[in-house]
Structures are given as C-alpha cells and as structure tokens.
Design an enzyme around this catalytic site. Structure first.
Site, short mmCIF file in Angstrom:
data_model
loop_
_atom_site.label_atom_id
_atom_site.label_comp_id
_atom_site.label_asym_id
_atom_site.label_seq_id
_atom_site.Cartn_x
_atom_site.Cartn_y
_atom_site.Cartn_z
CD GLN A 1 -97.32 59.69 20.01
OE1 GLN A 1 -98.04 60.68 20.05
NE2 GLN A 1 -96.84 59.21 18.87
N GLY A 2 -95.96 58.33 24.70
CA GLY A 2 -95.25 59.19 25.65
C GLY A 2 -94.13 59.94 24.95
CD GLU B 1 -98.48 61.17 15.61
OE1 GLU B 1 -99.29 61.58 16.46
OE2 GLU B 1 -97.25 61.19 15.79
CB SER C 1 -102.87 59.32 22.89
OG SER C 1 -102.47 60.51 22.25
CB SER D 1 -95.83 65.96 23.90
OG SER D 1 -96.11 65.85 22.53
#
Length: 385
Positions: free
Chosen positions: A128-129, A246, A163, A131
């Site tokens: 997951q990109g 999520e 992550s 933040s």
C-alpha cells in the site's frame, strides 16, 4: 437482524473444521519474523492451499473470482481459522483485504481478470503506497505527482509506511495528477508494478523490531495509464472505497484473535495469582463485553454492506475501527498487568503484541480522523472551523 446460524451455515462450519484439522499439521515451520522472503513464500503457500480447497476469496463476489459465500460464512471462516491457529493472511494482507476488493468494486473487467486471480491463487503480493512523510494523518495532502507521457504516467515522489513493499509485486498507489485542483480532487489511484525502473525501497524497523513497512522513493517511474483504477482525478473517491474495506472488514479476524487472547489472559492470571485482584478481574470482564460487542458490530456492518452497499462497508466501519483500536490497546495493557515484571521480556507472549498495539490508533486512519468521520457522516454534526 437474525444473528443465529442456519443449518447450512453450521454444516459449512463443520466442513471447515474438518479441513483445518487435516491440513494444519502438514504446514512447514513458520519462518523467522525477519525473513520476509521466507514469510512471503509461507503466506503464499497457505493461500494456495485455501484456493485449492475452495476457501479463497469468500468475501469477494463471484464475478471477481470469489466464492460468493454469504457474509455469515465469511465470519465463520474467520472464527474457525483463528481458533484453530491457522496462518494469518500475512504478506497477502493488502492484496486480499484492500487492493483486491477495491479492484473488484471499481476496476474494469480487464483489470479484474489481470489482478484478482493471482491474488486469490497465492501468486502475487501487493503493498500500500498511500501515506507520505510530510502529510501526517491528512492523506489528501499527498505530493507524489504523476504527469502523462503518451500512454504512461511518469511518477515522482515518496511514500512511507508502505506495507510489505520489500516483497511486493504490485503497489496500490495514490498520486496527484492535477496539482491545481483542490487537495481532495486531482488524485488518482494506480496499480504500480514494483519491478519498474526508478523505485527504491528502504525497509523501516518498528518499535517491535519487525520490518514489515518501508519507505518507497519514486524517480520518474513509468506506470501504464491502463493501470489506473477509476477515472483520472477521481482517486479520492476510489480511495474511500479502499479505506472502507480497510476499516470495515480488514480487522475482523483480529477481533476473534483478541477474544482468544482474553481467555488466555484469564487462565494465566489464575495460574500466577493475579486473579485475586478484583480490579484486574473487572478489567477482564469489561474487555470481554467490549469484544463481544465488537463482534456483533462486525456482523451488523458486514450484513449491511452486503444488503445495501454492493459489499462495500459503510461509515459504520469507522465506529468499529475507532473502538477496536482502543480496545486492543487496553487488552495488551491488561496483559502487561497480568505478566508483571515479565512484561519486559520480549520473548514472552503478548509483549511484542503490546508494542504493535500502539500503532492501531494511527494505522488505517488516526482515531482523531475516525471521530471526525463519525461526527460528520453519522451524527450529522457541522465541520470544525
């Protein structure tokens, strides 16, 4: 809402228990927490076993490659796998619980056919990109930019807390495609191949000593326009779908795990004499009620999503995520009281879990953000000034 189980659902539970009892003893030893290539192989191996047995993607719709199981069957699956000590999704977390459901809900037929089957078959891992270092909890303040060059986007910027980036094949990536637009507009959701030139991954070590997060630096990375999920500049809406999964369903299995830990804490307290403390017994009782209520809320959220939202969880997921984050921290603070001085021993059960629990009021949207969502979208209160 009827929260009882039908005969068909109990039959599903019995079959699942029988299968788990037969396959779990055959699993190889779990790799070291620091061996991420080994953990990737282990997690993908488990996913392949689930797929072969017909248990992969129970919460996904049939037209996305899922099994079309009922929400209750999905919850039974989570209950039974956790109680049996089956492997967690691990490195498959983002693909199975975030990116996959988002593509199922928002992707084209071609995108579904390309990306969803490899996730379910245990062939590809996602990260997951979202933040960024300077955005804090304001996700919409992202600065990673993407300009169009023919049939590609050219992406430059950086991400943090990515992550499983060090072992991922794909990244669900948020980029700014229109810098002149208001910050919640001009954002686009892309699927970026992690082997593309210009990507640098630097693992981050957490307080608990693990390295499941990473910084990711993007230097003129070319991503095909065909990898855009949703329309250009409509990425914030697509992101809300991702965050709904999520916050609404990704932590469901962990509620079952916390209920198991609570039972173990009570047994440990009886064994080491801490059970004689009425204050501790009261805290354990309150936590028992908390997690039972959270499980009922989970049942309600999942059923509501299936009935009215096409399987996409609603804002009730923020209520769940807000309370679950704090209940988890309270659970492991209580574990420290049960352990006493042994709570400083990193080799004792629950000690590393206590350290990791500190992140839960930040991960997947801070508690402050969740309170704003509950206030504005559920209670109808005015926005703060």
């Amino acid at each position: 809402m009827d929260l009882s189980y039908t005969p068909e659902e109990e039959e599903f539970r019995a079959r699942l228990r029988e299968w788990l009892a037969s396959v779990l003893p055959t699993l190889p030893a779990k790799p070291s927490p620091d061996d991420w290539p080994g953990r990737r192989a282990y997690d993908l191996g488990w996913q392949r076993m689930l797929h072969a047995a017909g248990y992969a993607g129970l919460h996904w719709p049939v037209d996305a490659g899922g099994r079309g199981a009922t929400p209750t069957q999905h919850l039974i699956f989570l209950e039974e796998t956790e109680r049996a000590g089956a492997p967690y999704v691990g490195a498959n977390f983002v693909g199975l619980l975030h990116a996959g459901p988002t593509i199922a809900a928002e992707g084209t037929a071609e995108q579904r056919a390309r990306w969803l089957p490899p996730v379910l078959r245990g062939e590809e891992v996602w990260c997951q990109g979202f933040s960024e270092p300077d955005a804090g909890s304001d996700l919409a303040a992202l600065r990673t930019r993407a300009r169009t060059d023919g049939d590609h986007y050219v992406v430059s910027g950086s991400k943090i807390w990515t992550s499983h980036a060090e072992v991922a094949d794909w990244c669900e990536l948020l980029v700014r495609t229109d810098p002149s637009a208001p910050k919640h507009r001009g954002i686009t959701w892309l699927a970026m191949p992690m082997d593309a030139p210009g990507i640098t991954v630097r693992p981050l070590r957490t307080l608990a000593g693990s390295a499941e997060f990473a910084e990711v630096f993007l230097d003129e990375v070319r991503v095909p326009v065909a990898n855009r999920v949703g329309e250009e500049n409509d990425g914030w809406r697509v992101t809300m779908v991702t965050l709904s999964f999520e916050r609404g369903t990704a932590f469901v299995g962990e509620v079952v795990a916390c209920r198991r830990v609570l039972d173990e804490l009570a047994r440990e307290a009886r064994k080491n004499g801490r059970w004689d403390d009425p204050g501790l017994r009261r805290r354990l009782g309150v936590l028992n009620a908390e997690f039972r209520a959270l499980w009922r809320l989970t049942q309600w959220n999942v059923s509501e999503a299936e009935a009215g939202g096409g399987g996409v969880p609603g804002v009730g997921g923020s209520v769940f995520k807000l309370r679950y984050s704090h209940a988890r921290q309270e659970l492991y603070d209580t574990a420290a009281d049960v352990l006493g001085v042994e709570s400083l021993d990193l080799d004792r059960p629950w000690v590393l879990d206590r350290l990791s629990s500190l992140s839960y009021t930040i991960a997947a949207g801070t508690s402050q953000i969740q309170r704003n969502i509950v206030a504005e979208r559920i209670l109808g209160l005015p926005k703060g000034r």
